[in-house]
Each structure stands twice: as C-alpha cells, then as structure tokens.
Design an enzyme around this catalytic site. Structure first.
Site, PDB file in Angstrom:
ATOM      1  N   GLU A 165      -1.784  -0.937   5.379  1.00 50.03           N
ATOM      2  CA  GLU A 165      -1.298  -1.452   6.445  1.00 50.03           C
ATOM      3  C   GLU A 165      -0.934  -1.104   7.715  1.00 50.03           C
ATOM      4  OE1 GLU A 165       2.112  -3.454   3.864  1.00 50.03           O
ATOM      5  OE2 GLU A 165       0.620  -3.187   1.404  1.00 50.03           O
ATOM      6  N   GLY A 189      -1.445  -3.496  -4.069  1.00 49.82           N
ATOM      7  CA  GLY A 189      -1.079  -4.600  -3.902  1.00 49.82           C
ATOM      8  C   GLY A 189      -2.061  -6.286  -4.722  1.00 49.82           C
ATOM      9  N   ASN A 229       8.945  -0.138  -1.340  1.00 46.22           N
ATOM     10  CA  ASN A 229       8.706  -0.216   0.024  1.00 46.22           C
ATOM     11  C   ASN A 229       8.191  -1.946   0.016  1.00 46.22           C
ATOM     12  OD1 ASN A 229       7.290  -1.042   2.501  1.00 46.22           O
ATOM     13  ND2 ASN A 229       5.188   0.158   1.479  1.00 46.22           N
TER      14      ASN A 229
HETATM   15  P1  PGA Z   1       2.019  -1.928  -4.675  1.00 38.27           P
HETATM   16  O1  PGA Z   1       2.427  -1.534  -3.316  1.00 38.27           O
HETATM   17  O2  PGA Z   1       2.990  -1.494  -5.614  1.00 38.27           O
HETATM   18  O3  PGA Z   1       2.548  -3.739  -4.301  1.00 38.27           O
HETATM   19  O4  PGA Z   1       1.075  -1.619  -4.841  1.00 38.27           O
HETATM   20  C1  PGA Z   1       2.701  -0.062  -3.036  1.00 38.27           C
HETATM   21  C2  PGA Z   1       2.702   0.103  -1.249  1.00 38.27           C
HETATM   22  O5  PGA Z   1       2.222  -0.518  -0.455  1.00 38.27           O
HETATM   23  O6  PGA Z   1       3.477   1.696  -0.940  1.00 38.27           O
END
Ligand code: PGA
Length: 257
Positions: free
Chosen positions: A98, A173, A10
C-alpha cells in the site's frame, strides 16, 4: 536451523485509541502466555503509546507501519525511528504494497528506511511481493530479487535485526491466499537471494513471513512449509477472536523448538 516463528498483525488504518487499548486487554485475557513464538502487532502510529502501556510486561511486541529515514528536521507529517522507539515499538513495516501503490514509495526510500531503523536499533519488517500482472508474466523471481537487492542496498543486516515479509500483492485483502507450493517456492527463492547478498548464515537464520489473506483456516498449511517462518496478517488480526487461533497455530507448529 531453528527460527523462532512470528505471528504479526498489521492493522493498517483501523481502530481508535480506545479500541486499541481494549483489543490488547481482550487478547491478553484469552491468551496470556506464549511459547516458542513471537507476536508483533502494528497499530496506527498515534495509538502506539497507549498500546505500549496496554502490553507492558506481556509477551506482545509492537511495530510501526511506516517511518521516515530521518530522526528530526523539516519533514512535515513524518514519523522517525527514534520516536517509534520512544513510543515503545521496536519494529516497523517497510515497503508495504500500500505504501508502494498509494504513496509512491520506491526501492531507494526503502533502503534508507531499512538503514535508519537498523541504525536506531529497531527491526524492519521489509515487505516485498509481486503484482498479479507480474506473476502472470512469469516475473516473480525477477521482481523479488530486484526489490530485495535495491531495497537493501547499503543496508548492513544481521538475522536478528531484520525480518522479511513476502506478500504477493494479489493476495492482500482479497481472500485469495497463495497456494502453499507457490508460497514455499517464493520463500525459498527469497532465502537464496538473501544468501547471495549476505551469506549462508544470515540466509538460514532470517525470518521470512508470508502475508496475504492469512486466516485461521489456511495458516496451518502455510506454516508447515520449510521456508515460511510466520505470518503477517491484516484483516484477520483486527479482532482477538480471529487472531488468537492464528497465533496458536504458529505456536504449535513446533518451529521454534
Ligand atoms: P490481509 O493483509 O491479511 O488483510 O490480506 C495483509 C497485509 O496487508 O499485510
């Protein structure tokens, strides 16, 4: 039951159209074949046609990051399942945290999106997960059950047209990955809820991906868990050099054989 594992990326709002084309070229130079694993990448929607051109004839598949539940009409700024398909993508994320947090989307939106995608012949990757506050309050199971029950209300799924991603919000994140035990417990619980909603056969064959700070360092122990069928990767999917070792680890897990 065999469940072909998935490595999904993603990108969120990252990479220009030119960078997207270059990424796929680089990825396919270094990793040109795949066995017993599916690889799905979700670039920015505007880059999907260029991405489709770049992955043509390869094992790579494309996903949108979001969609609206109508195919046309007076819905300024929206993106339809039909257009996603037209652009060459056969998946769409739905319900990413998000979208829930910044864009205030809710269970009703997700059930409409899940249904519209399936009606169009596309596969939703339906994202669910608890916040830190909910985890600390001991509400993980309540939250997951409610997100699944309402986000799938009236949605007629089968295991082929539907993927779930368990993404604890506190792990996205942050560099703070869920422990393999917490992740496995959540996945097993999700499978039980799917069994309640859709029966044992679909529950045993639906793929449930883990997402949240997945890297080449932690993917091996995650994919080794019984109910983890792959990963949805944000930050570490943004460069082929970081994403390829993750694909490789999922590929050699033996889960797709
Ligand atoms: P990340 O994001 O691997 O940067 O933690 C995962 C996601 O939002 O699908």
């Amino acid at each position: 039951m065999k469940r072909t594992p998935i490595a999904a990326g993603n990108w969120k709002l990252n990479n220009t159209i030119a960078q997207t084309t270059q990424y796929f070229k680089d990825l396919l130079i270094h990793k040109h074949t795949i066995r017993d694993c599916e690889v799905i990448i979700a670039p920015v929607a505007l880059s999907l046609p260029a991405a489709a051109e770049a992955v043509k004839g390869s094992y790579l598949q494309l996903s949108a990051q979001n969609c609206y539940h109508k195919n046309s009409g007076a819905f300024t700024g929206e993106l339809s399942p039909a257009l996603i398909k037209d652009a060459g993508a056969y998946y769409s994320l739905v319900g990413h945290s998000e979208r829930r947090t910044y864009f205030k989307e809710n269970d009703k939106d997700f059930s409409l999106k899940n249904k519209a995608l399936i009606d169009e012949g596309l596969t939703p990757i339906f994202c669910i997960g608890e916040t830190l506050e909910q985890r600390e309050a001991g509400k993980v199971e309540n939250v997951l059950e409610s997100q699944l029950t309402y986000g799938l209300e009236g949605v007629d799924v089968n295991s082929r047209n539907f993927i779930i991603a368990y993404e604890p919000v506190w792990a996205i994140g942050t560099g703070r990955v869920a422990s393999k035990i917490d992740a496995q417990n959540a996945h097993a619980f999700v499978r039980n809820v799917i069994e309640k909603l859709y029966g044992n056969e679909i529950a045993q064959s639906v793929r449930i991906l883990y997402g949240g700070s997945v890297t080449a360092e932690n993917v091996e122990e995650l994919i080794a868990q019984n109910d983890i069928d792959g990963a949805l990767v944000g930050g570490a999917s943004l460069t082929p050099a970081k994403f390829i070792p993750i694909i490789n680890a999922i590929e050699v897990s033996g889960k797709g054989q």
